[in-house]
Enzyme design. Sequence first.
Site, PDB file in Angstrom:
ATOM      1  N   ARG A 156       9.867  10.442   7.274  1.00  0.00           N
ATOM      2  CA  ARG A 156       9.078   9.283   6.842  1.00  0.00           C
ATOM      3  C   ARG A 156       8.192   9.648   5.648  1.00  0.00           C
ATOM      4  NH1 ARG A 156       4.033   7.905   5.520  1.00  0.00           N
ATOM      5  NH2 ARG A 156       3.235   9.238   7.181  1.00  0.00           N
ATOM      6  N   ASP A 157       7.187  10.473   5.864  1.00  0.00           N
ATOM      7  CA  ASP A 157       6.231  10.751   4.788  1.00  0.00           C
ATOM      8  C   ASP A 157       6.934  11.458   3.636  1.00  0.00           C
ATOM      9  OD1 ASP A 157       3.827  10.740   3.503  1.00  0.00           O
ATOM     10  OD2 ASP A 157       2.808  12.116   4.847  1.00  0.00           O
TER      11      ASP A 157
ATOM     12  N   HIS B  66      -3.385  16.025   9.383  1.00  0.00           N
ATOM     13  CA  HIS B  66      -2.237  15.702   8.507  1.00  0.00           C
ATOM     14  C   HIS B  66      -2.649  16.156   7.113  1.00  0.00           C
ATOM     15  CE1 HIS B  66       0.915  12.583   7.144  1.00  0.00           C
ATOM     16  NE2 HIS B  66       0.216  12.764   6.026  1.00  0.00           N
TER      17      HIS B  66
ATOM     18  N   HIS C 281      -1.823  17.320   3.325  1.00  0.00           N
ATOM     19  CA  HIS C 281      -0.944  17.484   2.162  1.00  0.00           C
ATOM     20  C   HIS C 281      -1.366  18.774   1.463  1.00  0.00           C
ATOM     21  CE1 HIS C 281       1.323  13.631   2.089  1.00  0.00           C
ATOM     22  NE2 HIS C 281       0.381  13.318   2.963  1.00  0.00           N
TER      23      HIS C 281
ATOM     24  N   CYS D   7       2.806  10.617  -1.461  1.00  0.00           N
ATOM     25  CA  CYS D   7       2.450   9.252  -1.081  1.00  0.00           C
ATOM     26  C   CYS D   7       2.619   8.391  -2.318  1.00  0.00           C
ATOM     27  CB  CYS D   7       1.023   9.179  -0.558  1.00  0.00           C
ATOM     28  SG  CYS D   7       0.526   7.476  -0.207  1.00  0.00           S
TER      29      CYS D   7
ATOM     30  N   ASN E 216       3.451  16.928   2.579  1.00  0.00           N
ATOM     31  CA  ASN E 216       2.694  17.549   3.661  1.00  0.00           C
ATOM     32  C   ASN E 216       3.005  19.026   3.673  1.00  0.00           C
ATOM     33  OD1 ASN E 216       3.115  14.675   4.911  1.00  0.00           O
ATOM     34  ND2 ASN E 216       1.454  15.692   5.958  1.00  0.00           N
TER      35      ASN E 216
HETATM   36  P1  HMG Z   1       1.381  -7.943   1.439  1.00  0.00           P
HETATM   37  O1  HMG Z   1       2.214  -8.220   0.237  1.00  0.00           O
HETATM   38  O2  HMG Z   1      -0.098  -8.125   1.340  1.00  0.00           O
HETATM   39  O3  HMG Z   1       1.949  -8.683   2.732  1.00  0.00           O
HETATM   40  O4  HMG Z   1       1.681  -6.448   1.889  1.00  0.00           O
HETATM   41  P2  HMG Z   1       2.172 -10.177   3.124  1.00  0.00           P
HETATM   42  O5  HMG Z   1       1.840 -10.294   4.582  1.00  0.00           O
HETATM   43  O6  HMG Z   1       1.490 -11.099   2.140  1.00  0.00           O
HETATM   44  O7  HMG Z   1       3.755 -10.345   2.960  1.00  0.00           O
HETATM   45  C1  HMG Z   1       4.387 -10.281   1.694  1.00  0.00           C
HETATM   46  C2  HMG Z   1       5.885 -10.070   1.886  1.00  0.00           C
HETATM   47  O8  HMG Z   1       6.119  -8.831   2.559  1.00  0.00           O
HETATM   48  C3  HMG Z   1       6.555 -11.136   2.734  1.00  0.00           C
HETATM   49  O9  HMG Z   1       7.890 -11.258   2.263  1.00  0.00           O
HETATM   50  C4  HMG Z   1       6.609 -10.521   4.099  1.00  0.00           C
HETATM   51  O10 HMG Z   1       7.653 -11.015   4.891  1.00  0.00           O
HETATM   52  C5  HMG Z   1       6.864  -9.064   3.761  1.00  0.00           C
HETATM   53  P3  HMG Z   1       8.324 -12.405   1.216  1.00  0.00           P
HETATM   54  O11 HMG Z   1       7.921 -13.693   1.896  1.00  0.00           O
HETATM   55  O12 HMG Z   1       7.552 -12.125  -0.054  1.00  0.00           O
HETATM   56  O13 HMG Z   1       9.804 -12.183   1.063  1.00  0.00           O
HETATM   57  N1  HMG Z   1       6.359  -8.168   4.810  1.00  0.00           N
HETATM   58  C6  HMG Z   1       7.112  -7.262   5.468  1.00  0.00           C
HETATM   59  N2  HMG Z   1       8.420  -6.963   5.364  1.00  0.00           N
HETATM   60  C7  HMG Z   1       8.886  -6.004   6.204  1.00  0.00           C
HETATM   61  N3  HMG Z   1       8.108  -5.351   7.094  1.00  0.00           N
HETATM   62  C8  HMG Z   1       6.805  -5.636   7.214  1.00  0.00           C
HETATM   63  C9  HMG Z   1       6.272  -6.636   6.373  1.00  0.00           C
HETATM   64  N4  HMG Z   1       5.031  -7.166   6.237  1.00  0.00           N
HETATM   65  C10 HMG Z   1       5.100  -8.099   5.286  1.00  0.00           C
HETATM   66  N5  HMG Z   1       6.051  -4.984   8.091  1.00  0.00           N
HETATM   67  C11 HMG Z   1       1.881  -4.734   3.539  1.00  0.00           C
HETATM   68  C12 HMG Z   1       1.042  -5.874   2.997  1.00  0.00           C
HETATM   69  C13 HMG Z   1       1.053  -3.952   4.523  1.00  0.00           C
HETATM   70  C14 HMG Z   1       3.125  -5.321   4.231  1.00  0.00           C
HETATM   71  C15 HMG Z   1       2.329  -3.869   2.335  1.00  0.00           C
HETATM   72  O14 HMG Z   1       1.189  -3.509   1.604  1.00  0.00           O
HETATM   73  C16 HMG Z   1       3.060  -2.640   2.741  1.00  0.00           C
HETATM   74  O15 HMG Z   1       4.163  -2.704   3.257  1.00  0.00           O
HETATM   75  N6  HMG Z   1       2.461  -1.462   2.543  1.00  0.00           N
HETATM   76  C17 HMG Z   1       3.053  -0.209   2.984  1.00  0.00           C
HETATM   77  C18 HMG Z   1       2.524   0.907   2.206  1.00  0.00           C
HETATM   78  C19 HMG Z   1       3.113   2.202   2.733  1.00  0.00           C
HETATM   79  O16 HMG Z   1       4.076   2.223   3.469  1.00  0.00           O
HETATM   80  N7  HMG Z   1       2.486   3.290   2.286  1.00  0.00           N
HETATM   81  C20 HMG Z   1       2.918   4.605   2.656  1.00  0.00           C
HETATM   82  C21 HMG Z   1       2.652   4.922   4.101  1.00  0.00           C
HETATM   83  S1  HMG Z   1       0.961   5.367   4.441  1.00  0.00           S
HETATM   84  C22 HMG Z   1       0.914   7.033   4.091  1.00  0.00           C
HETATM   85  O17 HMG Z   1       1.861   7.586   3.612  1.00  0.00           O
HETATM   86  C23 HMG Z   1      -0.307   7.786   4.462  1.00  0.00           C
HETATM   87  C24 HMG Z   1      -0.106   8.679   5.693  1.00  0.00           C
HETATM   88  O18 HMG Z   1       0.963   9.591   5.484  1.00  0.00           O
HETATM   89  C25 HMG Z   1      -1.379   9.471   5.915  1.00  0.00           C
HETATM   90  C26 HMG Z   1      -1.854  10.112   4.630  1.00  0.00           C
HETATM   91  O19 HMG Z   1      -1.285  11.080   4.164  1.00  0.00           O
HETATM   92  O20 HMG Z   1      -2.820   9.563   4.100  1.00  0.00           O
HETATM   93  C27 HMG Z   1       0.182   7.863   6.950  1.00  0.00           C
HETATM   94 MG    MG Z   2       0.855  11.503   4.309  1.00  0.00          MG
END
Ligand code: HMG
Ligand code: MG
Length: 306
Positions: free
Chosen positions: A14-15, A206, A208, A239, A248
Site C-alpha cells: 500500500r504505502d 510508522h 519514513h 507519499c 518507509n
Molecule cells: P474529495 O474529492 O473531497 O471527495 O476527496 P468527495 O467525497 O467530494 O468525492 C469526490 C469523488 O471521489 C466522487 O466521485 C466520489 O465518488 C469519489 P465522482 O462523483 O467525482 O466520480 N470518492 C471515492 N471513490 C472511491 N473510493 C472512495 C471515495 N471517496 C470519494 N473512498 C477523498 C476526498 C478522501 C476521497 C480523497 O481526498 C482521497 O481519496 N484521498 C486519498 C489520499 C491518499 O490515499 N493518500 C495516501 C494515503 S495516506 C498516507 O500515505 C499516509 C500514511 O502512510 C501515514 C504517513 O506516512 O503519514 C497512512
Molecule cells: Mg506512510
Amino acid sequence: MIPSRVTLVEVGPRDGLQNEAQPVATAQKIELVQRLQAAGCTEIEVTSFVSPKWVPQMADNAAVLGGIARQPGVRYAALAPNLQGLQGALAAGVDEVVVFAAATEAFSRRNINCSIAESIERFAPVVQAAHAAGVKVRGAISCTLGCPYQGHVSPGEVERVVVLMKGIGVDHCGIADTIGTGTPRAAQAVMERALAHYPLTEVSGHFHDTYGQALANIYACLELGIATFDTSIAGLGGCPYAKGATGNVATEDVVFMLHGMGIATGLDLDRLVDTAAFISNALGRAPVSRVSRALLARRSGPQATS
Ligand code: HMG
Ligand code: MG
C-alpha cells in the site's frame, strides 16, 4: 523495557506501491502479498479504498484483495478515508481498516481534502460501521514529527489528534513520521503523548527513512516498550502528498536490527530478501534496503562483497 518480540506491519503493497509512477500489474501486487505472507508477515496493509482520481495506483484494490490466496493467521488491512471506502473494503473482505488523519491542517487538506475536524467527523461513522462488522480500526496520524507545508509540529498538536481518534473509538494509534525528519528524542516525546491515551499494545510507529533516521527512531521507541512498527519491503514508497518523502523504513533493515538484538519477529530474512528482489525487479531497480543490497551482493559471490 525493550520488548522480546516485535510485530511488523508490512505496508509495502500500500504505502510503497501507492507512490510508484509506473503501473504495477494487479498480478504482481497479488504475488507480492503472497510472497510476504510466505516470509512470515502476519499483518499486511494490502491496498487503499480511496478515490482512484486521487491515487490511481490503488484503483485495483478489490481485485488485489480478492486475488490473494489467503493464509490463516494473516490479517489483511486497507485504508478507508470515508464510508464509501469502508463499504468497498468490507465487500472485499478486509480484516482491518485504517483511517488516516494528519497532525496539521495543511497536510489534512492536501491529503484528504478536508480539515482535521471534518476528517474526524467523517471517520466516526466509519469506525461504527467497521466495529458493527467485527472489523478492527487502526488510526494513522501523519506529519507527527514534521510537515512538508507547516514545518515544525509540536507534540501537543499530535496529542490533540490522538484524543480525537480515541474519542471516536479508533482501536489503535499509529504515529507517522511522513517526511522522515524526526529524530530519536523527538520520536519518544511524541510517542509518550500517544501512550498517555492508548495502551502499549495499541501504539505503533510508522517511520519514513528520508533523512536516514528511521532505525534510530525505532530503537528509541523500543526503549519505551513499543513493539509494533510499520515497515515496507525493499524500502518501497513515499507519499504522493509529501514531495520528496522516500519510502518507509525497509522491512529487511528492521528485521536485521531486531534479530541482531535477539528480538523475535517471526519473519524469515532470506525470504524477505527474495521478495524485495522480486518487487524491485518488477519496478526495474535495486532495493533501497541496505540489508537486501548487502545480502544480494553476498549471494552473487564472494568477489562481490569486497
Ligand atoms: P474529495 O474529492 O473531497 O471527495 O476527496 P468527495 O467525497 O467530494 O468525492 C469526490 C469523488 O471521489 C466522487 O466521485 C466520489 O465518488 C469519489 P465522482 O462523483 O467525482 O466520480 N470518492 C471515492 N471513490 C472511491 N473510493 C472512495 C471515495 N471517496 C470519494 N473512498 C477523498 C476526498 C478522501 C476521497 C480523497 O481526498 C482521497 O481519496 N484521498 C486519498 C489520499 C491518499 O490515499 N493518500 C495516501 C494515503 S495516506 C498516507 O500515505 C499516509 C500514511 O502512510 C501515514 C504517513 O506516512 O503519514 C497512512
Ligand atoms: Mg506512510
